[in-house]
Design an enzyme around this catalytic site. Structure first.
Site, short mmCIF file in Angstrom:
data_model
loop_
_atom_site.label_atom_id
_atom_site.label_comp_id
_atom_site.label_asym_id
_atom_site.label_seq_id
_atom_site.Cartn_x
_atom_site.Cartn_y
_atom_site.Cartn_z
N GLU A 75 -5.79 1.37 2.57
CA GLU A 75 -4.73 0.35 3.61
C GLU A 75 -4.85 0.86 5.10
OE1 GLU A 75 -2.86 -2.54 5.98
OE2 GLU A 75 -2.56 -0.83 5.74
N GLU A 76 -4.63 1.70 5.45
CA GLU A 76 -4.54 2.28 6.77
C GLU A 76 -6.23 3.07 7.21
OE1 GLU A 76 -3.01 1.50 8.50
OE2 GLU A 76 -0.19 1.80 7.54
N SER A 117 -2.83 -5.95 11.51
CA SER A 117 -4.19 -6.03 10.42
C SER A 117 -4.05 -5.59 8.82
CB SER A 117 -5.00 -6.00 10.48
OG SER A 117 -5.39 -5.69 11.66
N HIS A 164 0.99 -1.31 -0.21
CA HIS A 164 -0.15 -0.45 -0.32
C HIS A 164 0.69 1.10 -0.01
CE1 HIS A 164 0.34 0.88 4.69
NE2 HIS A 164 0.64 -0.18 4.09
N ARG A 178 -8.83 -5.84 17.55
CA ARG A 178 -8.11 -7.13 17.52
C ARG A 178 -8.56 -8.07 17.08
NH1 ARG A 178 -4.72 -4.13 13.59
NH2 ARG A 178 -4.02 -1.58 14.84
N ASP A 223 -0.04 4.29 0.63
CA ASP A 223 -1.04 5.46 1.60
C ASP A 223 0.22 5.00 3.06
OD1 ASP A 223 -2.47 3.06 2.19
OD2 ASP A 223 -4.07 4.15 3.41
N ASP A 245 6.22 1.84 6.75
CA ASP A 245 4.52 1.20 6.53
C ASP A 245 4.01 1.26 5.46
OD1 ASP A 245 1.71 -0.43 6.90
OD2 ASP A 245 2.13 0.99 8.62
N HIS A 294 -19.76 27.29 27.81
CA HIS A 294 -18.87 27.93 29.12
C HIS A 294 -18.92 26.74 30.22
CE1 HIS A 294 -17.00 30.82 32.26
NE2 HIS A 294 -17.11 31.61 30.45
#
Ligand SMILES: C[C@H](N)C(=O)N[C@@H](Cc1c[nH]cn1)C(=O)O
Ligand SMILES: [Zn+2]
Ligand SMILES: [Zn+2]
Length: 479
Positions: free
Chosen positions: A166-167, A419, A98, A345, A100, A132, A230
């Protein structure tokens, strides 16, 4: 094969500085898939790959994936598919990676500019995406170039699939892979798949990886007031979304990492005696863990429990809160709407849909117990499956021989806590074996500040990828 590989290795050494320049150019493109504002840069990175692959003589196609689900007028970045060689006499290996990267800001704590490759005097090459997954993706391009320039023929045909989401859970890619694996599709001829997108267990010994955890990523939105308030005026008389969210998030997992959501741990496949026996031989120490953590704050006292917690048990991580005050200083605001992000995961035999049902029910029940007048909305953002393959396959034997040739050691066989959502899709769609052949080491800090790739891992890793292509060409198809 030996003289050919030696010429190839020498050529990789000769070209090493230009390979680092190639990585420098890639890191300079901030291709952050999770940031809509950066989508043009993700596309720019795809164009960089097209131009590099075309210059190497590959047949390249940039395939659109359409609009991003859930976003107005935002196109997914293209998938880059490429073919290098199409001899009917040769085996065909399908490569995936990948282009990205994870988000990165200097103010997150980086010691250097995240999108400027910075090489220190120990050969550590810092930059977002270095390990990565831009370094490994470029490793394949480097391998093609070094073969060409050494005059060594590649003994296999290559098919490539490089994606830009992918990320962000590989949005849109499953359908694409399934289509292209069919007769007449781009991936039809693949004999095996190889992915270089994970990490060695330590810093010295390479590994071959045959399992991944899956990842189900959730958001929990809590809202109440019509706008931010506030705290001096409304604190104490308005119900605060942030207070509710912190309490709900605090119920998800305990200090020792045990998931508190009923039904989740019950789905995990029991550990067999055979599986347990595999952990003892793995070259890993608690020191390796502490080195990559940058502290001694591991949960478990020994390597077996630590590796099992990483590879074969589920984990739940809380990642952040959108809408919360997070800047330095002391702003006295009550945020009107906050969105907590967490992920689980997943491992064999967890079923993604059942995980979702347990999560939705538990989060809503815990919120109801608070008796708050605010409102809650819990959603799945994306999900990717876990995957476990057989390492007793010629694809793995070939990679093991390549590791021995380049590094002089037998690799560890490992699973991975991270993953890669499309791994199972590739396996199912092509019906072929998938191998994970990592380039980076445990200290690379992927996803973190100061991500890096060591020069040695990049250059010797390029030799490894090329050597693997030679061994996989000659390995007898016995499995
Ligand atoms: C292991 C791989 N290099 C990686 O970092 N994968 C990501 C993919 C992801 C993102 N959301 C869900 N999965 C990861 O494991 O976080
Ligand atoms: Zn990643
Ligand atoms: Zn990755």
């Amino acid at each position: 094969m030996a003289p050919q590989l030696d010429s190839y290795f020498q050529q990789v050494d000769k070209l090493s500085e230009s390979f680092i320049e190639r990585l420098r150019k890639a890191v300079a493109i901030p291709s952050v898939s999770a940031d809509d504002e950066r989508r043009a840069d993700v596309v720019k990175m795809s164009e960089f790959l097209v131009s590099e692959l075309t210059a190497l003589g590959a047949h390249v196609e940039s395939r659109p994936l359409g609009l991003q689900p859930g976003k107005k007028n935002l196109h997914l970045p293209p998938v880059i598919v490429a073919r290098y060689g199409s001899s009917s006499e040769k085996r065909t290996i399908l490569l995936y990676g990948h282009y990205d990267v994870q988000p990165a800001l200097k103010e997150d704590g980086w010691a250097t500019e995240p999108f400027t490759l910075t090489v220190d005097n120990k050969g550590r090459m810092y930059g977002r995406g270095s390990t990565d997954d831009k370094g490994p993706v470029l490793g394949w391009l480097n391998a093609i170039q070094a073969h060409k320039e050494a005059g060594v023929e590649l003994p296999v045909n290559l098919l490539m699939c490089f994606e830009g989401m992918e990320e962000y859970g590989s949005e849109g890619l499953d359908d694409f892979i399934e289509e292209e694996a069919k007769p007449g599709g781009f991936f039809e001829k693949a004999d095996a798949v190889c992915i270089s997108d994970n990490y060695w267990l330590g810093t010295e010994k390479p590994c071959l990886t045959y399992g991944l955890r899956g990842c189900n990523y959730y958001s929990v939105s809590i809202s109440g007031p019509g706008q931010d308030l506030h705290s001096g005026i409304f604190g104490g008389c308005a119900q605060e979304p942030m207070t509710d969210l912190v309490r709900v998030l605090g119920k998800l997992v305990d200090t020792d990492g045990k998931i508190q959501i009923p039904g989740i741990n019950e789905m995990v496949a029991p550990v067999t005696a055979e599986e347990k026996s595999l952990y003892g031989d793995i070259n890993y120490t608690m020191e390796n863990l502490y080195e990559s953590l940058g502290s001694n704050t591991g949960i478990f006292p020994d390597k077996e429990k630590t590796l099992m917690a990483r590879w074969r048990y589920p984990s739940l991580s809380v990642h952040g809160v959108e809408g919360a005050f997070s800047a330095p200083g002391a702003k006295t605001v009550i945020p009107a709407k906050v969105i907590g992000k967490f992920s689980i995961r997943t491992v064999p035999d967890m079923e993604s849909d059942k995980v979702d049902s347990h999560v939705f029910k538990y989060v809503k029940d815990e919120f109801a117990k608070l008796g708050s007048k605010n409102t809650i909305d819990v959603r799945l953002i994306h999900a990717g499956n876990w995957w476990v393959a057989s390492p007793k396959h010629w694809n793995y034997t070939a990679a093991g021989r390549a590791v021995e040739k380049v590094f002089g050691v037998k690799p560890d066989l490992t699973r991975e806590g991270g993953s890669i959502p499309v791994t199972l899709t590739f396996e199912k769609a092509t019906g072929k074996n998938v191998l994970l052949l990592p380039m980076g080491s445990s200290t690379d800090a992927a996803h973190s500040i100061n991500e890096k790739l060591d020069r040695r891992n990049y250059i010797e890793g390029t030799k490894l990828l090329g050597a693997y292509l030679h061994y996989v060409a000659e390995e007898e198809m016995k499995a």
